[in-house]
Design a protein around this motif. Structure first.
Motif, mmCIF file in Angstrom:
data_model
loop_
_atom_site.group_PDB
_atom_site.id
_atom_site.type_symbol
_atom_site.label_atom_id
_atom_site.label_comp_id
_atom_site.label_asym_id
_atom_site.label_seq_id
_atom_site.Cartn_x
_atom_site.Cartn_y
_atom_site.Cartn_z
ATOM 1 N N ILE A 1 0.834 -1.197 0.000
ATOM 2 C CA ILE A 1 0.000 0.000 0.000
ATOM 3 C C ILE A 1 0.870 1.248 0.000
ATOM 4 C CG2 ILE A 1 -1.776 1.289 1.256
ATOM 5 C CD1 ILE A 1 -2.795 -1.324 0.070
ATOM 6 N N GLN A 2 1.870 1.297 0.897
ATOM 7 C CA GLN A 2 2.750 2.455 0.992
ATOM 8 C C GLN A 2 4.179 2.010 1.252
ATOM 9 O OE1 GLN A 2 2.343 5.977 0.517
ATOM 10 N NE2 GLN A 2 4.523 5.495 0.430
ATOM 11 N N LEU B 1 4.306 9.413 -2.009
ATOM 12 C CA LEU B 1 3.194 9.120 -1.109
ATOM 13 C C LEU B 1 1.997 8.648 -1.932
ATOM 14 C CD1 LEU B 1 2.541 9.317 1.962
ATOM 15 C CD2 LEU B 1 1.384 11.478 1.420
ATOM 16 N N ARG B 2 1.488 7.463 -1.600
ATOM 17 C CA ARG B 2 0.426 6.861 -2.410
ATOM 18 C C ARG B 2 -0.924 6.855 -1.717
ATOM 19 N NH1 ARG B 2 3.848 1.685 -4.908
ATOM 20 N NH2 ARG B 2 5.677 2.936 -5.538
ATOM 21 N N THR B 3 -0.952 7.103 -0.422
ATOM 22 C CA THR B 3 -2.189 7.160 0.342
ATOM 23 C C THR B 3 -1.942 8.065 1.537
ATOM 24 O OG1 THR B 3 -3.861 5.833 1.507
ATOM 25 C CG2 THR B 3 -1.572 5.147 1.760
ATOM 26 N N GLN B 4 -2.980 8.568 2.137
ATOM 27 C CA GLN B 4 -2.792 9.322 3.371
ATOM 28 C C GLN B 4 -2.361 8.355 4.476
ATOM 29 O OE1 GLN B 4 -6.026 11.057 6.013
ATOM 30 N NE2 GLN B 4 -5.279 12.925 5.021
ATOM 31 N N THR C 1 -0.129 13.631 4.125
ATOM 32 C CA THR C 1 -1.124 13.528 3.056
ATOM 33 C C THR C 1 -0.679 14.327 1.836
ATOM 34 O OG1 THR C 1 -3.497 13.802 2.592
ATOM 35 C CG2 THR C 1 -2.430 15.532 3.858
ATOM 36 N N ARG C 2 -1.160 13.927 0.672
ATOM 37 C CA ARG C 2 -0.874 14.669 -0.554
ATOM 38 C C ARG C 2 -1.777 15.893 -0.640
ATOM 39 N NH1 ARG C 2 -0.626 12.751 -6.191
ATOM 40 N NH2 ARG C 2 -2.535 11.572 -5.875
ATOM 41 N N ILE C 3 -1.184 17.048 -0.921
ATOM 42 C CA ILE C 3 -1.928 18.285 -1.157
ATOM 43 C C ILE C 3 -1.416 18.865 -2.464
ATOM 44 C CG2 ILE C 3 -2.439 20.607 -0.353
ATOM 45 C CD1 ILE C 3 -3.719 18.476 1.387
ATOM 46 N N GLY C 4 -2.274 18.891 -3.471
ATOM 47 C CA GLY C 4 -1.810 19.280 -4.793
ATOM 48 C C GLY C 4 -0.733 18.313 -5.242
#
Length: 407
Positions: free
Chosen positions: A176-177, A280-283, A294-297
């Motif tokens: 997953i990550q 990063l693939r998931t929060q 977490t991804r932002i933009g």
């Protein structure tokens, strides 16, 4: 000028309410002291956390709180200058953590999450904003068997709601990550956890949609509620209904109607890193340390924690630094340079539930605030409820447990 509805607050909740009211044919004016997306709506973790049905006020948090409070840069802190003022709120929080109250709050929160999830998809489709939605899930990670076992009761509570999740351990986590430190031996992945690409961009898009549909956004400070409207720094504005969605400032307005609501501020901190710093693939939630990545933009945001410090104390950005340092240890490949720090105010009530409903002394005033960590998550659901109240329809959820007078 007179309008059908004045919404006080141009954050994600206030603008979602305004757009939904406009879709019901009402004329709407939003009053905001700084402009759209000026508060917590710009710097949050960007999650539609519909699987997060358990209240923060719980025996688990009460057990962990003493340990956390010993670390001034840990997941929970109370600045000494604010300790006396926050004491009544913390007493109510402790009362709300009793098992019977937790069970009741969980039922209400579950209903809010179900309604909000259904409302969000319809809202995004209606407003042409589905491109802001990411469906990348969430990975909660645990350091050792003991921490994982302690989480199981919470996952069992989610079983009744049919929330999908998968427990993982060892090498399964990397599917997953990849790139997590080996200290995290167990994890739980929830694929139904959604995110917004960028909470600030999303909130600004809501403001643009409202203006396109004939809604007005006035930059002024709402000073007090008056019969038939609101007195602001720009004068009295008249309306048939008023909605308070001013985040951490909302209880001050309710007080002008003679209603005391125990709203407090959970100050949150983060650092937003530029693109390319980590795959990063998931929060990822580091629950034992009180923060998420977490991804932002195209970048990555590292943030969270709770500082019960009110609205006026200066920020303590050492808290953001501490989380970033931990993130570098937990994700060894993370590049931590070039980031931008932020501090914002989460409007929180001691039982972890929002205040939604009319004020008894002024029944034309409707509260829509106090969502804590879940303002973005419950924005569309809250908007649907408030629009029903504005148009004389029966909301899809019992509002008694959410009454602003429940305290």
């Amino acid at each position: 000028m007179r309008t059908d509805v004045i919404v006080i607050g141009a954050g994600v909740v206030g603008l979602s309410v305004a757009l939904t009211a406009r879709a019901r044919g009402l004329t709407v004016t939003v009053v905001e002291r700084e402009g759209p997306a000026a508060g917590a709506s710009t710097g949050n973790a960007g999650a539609f956390a519909f699987t997060d049905i358990l209240p923060l006020a719980s025996p688990r948090i009460i057990r962990q709180a003493p340990k956390w409070l010993l670390d001034p840069l840990g997941p929970l802190s109370v600045p000494p200058a604010y300790a006396l003022k926050i004491a009544p709120w913390m007493w109510r929080f402790w009362l709300a953590s009793f098992p019977r109250q937790v069970a009741a709050s969980t039922r209400v929160q579950t209903g809010m999450m179900r309604l909000s999830r259904e409302a969000l998809l319809a809202f995004l489709d209606r407003e042409g904003l589905t491109h802001f939605l990411r469906r990348e899930g969430n990975l909660q990670v645990y350091e050792g068997e003991g921490e994982f076992r302690a989480s199981l009761s919470g996952w069992q509570a989610r079983d009744a709601e049919g929330i999908e999740y998968r427990h993982l351990k060892g090498d399964e986590i990397a599917t997953i990550q990849p790139g997590l430190a080996p200290r995290f031996t167990h994890a739980t992945f929830t694929p139904g956890w959604w995110s917004v690409t960028d909470p600030r961009a999303y909130t600004l898009a809501l403001a643009e949609r409202l203006r396109d549909q004939g809604g007005r956004i006035e930059i002024a400070t709402a000073l007090r509620l008056v019969p038939g409207g609101v007195e602001t720094s720009a004068g009295v504005m008249q309306a048939g209904k008023v909605v308070i969605a001013a985040g951490a400032h909302s209880h001050h307005l309710a007080r002008t109607a003679g209603v005391k609501i125990p709203l407090e501020t959970e100050r949150g901190y983060n650092t937003t890193l530029p693109a390319g710093v980590f795959d990063l693939r998931t929060q990822v939630t580091f629950g034992g340390h009180g923060f998420v990545v977490t991804r932002i933009g195209d970048g990555i945001r590292v943030g969270g924690a709770v500082e019960l410090g009110g609205l006026t104390l200066p920020p303590n950005y050492a808290r953001a630094d501490a989380m970033l340092k931990k993130a570098a240890n937990f994700l060894p490949g993370l590049k931590t340079t070039g980031g931008t720090q932020w501090m914002g105010f989460r409007p929180s009530l001691p039982d972890t539930l929002p205040a939604i409903g009319a004020l008894k002394p002024m029944p034309d005033v409707i509260c829509a605030f106090g969502h804590g960590h879940l303002g973005l998550t419950q924005s569309a659901g809250t908007a649907a409820i408030v629009a029903d109240l504005l148009t004389g329809q029966t909301p899809g959820i019992d509002l008694a447990p959410l009454s602003p007078h429940r305290f």
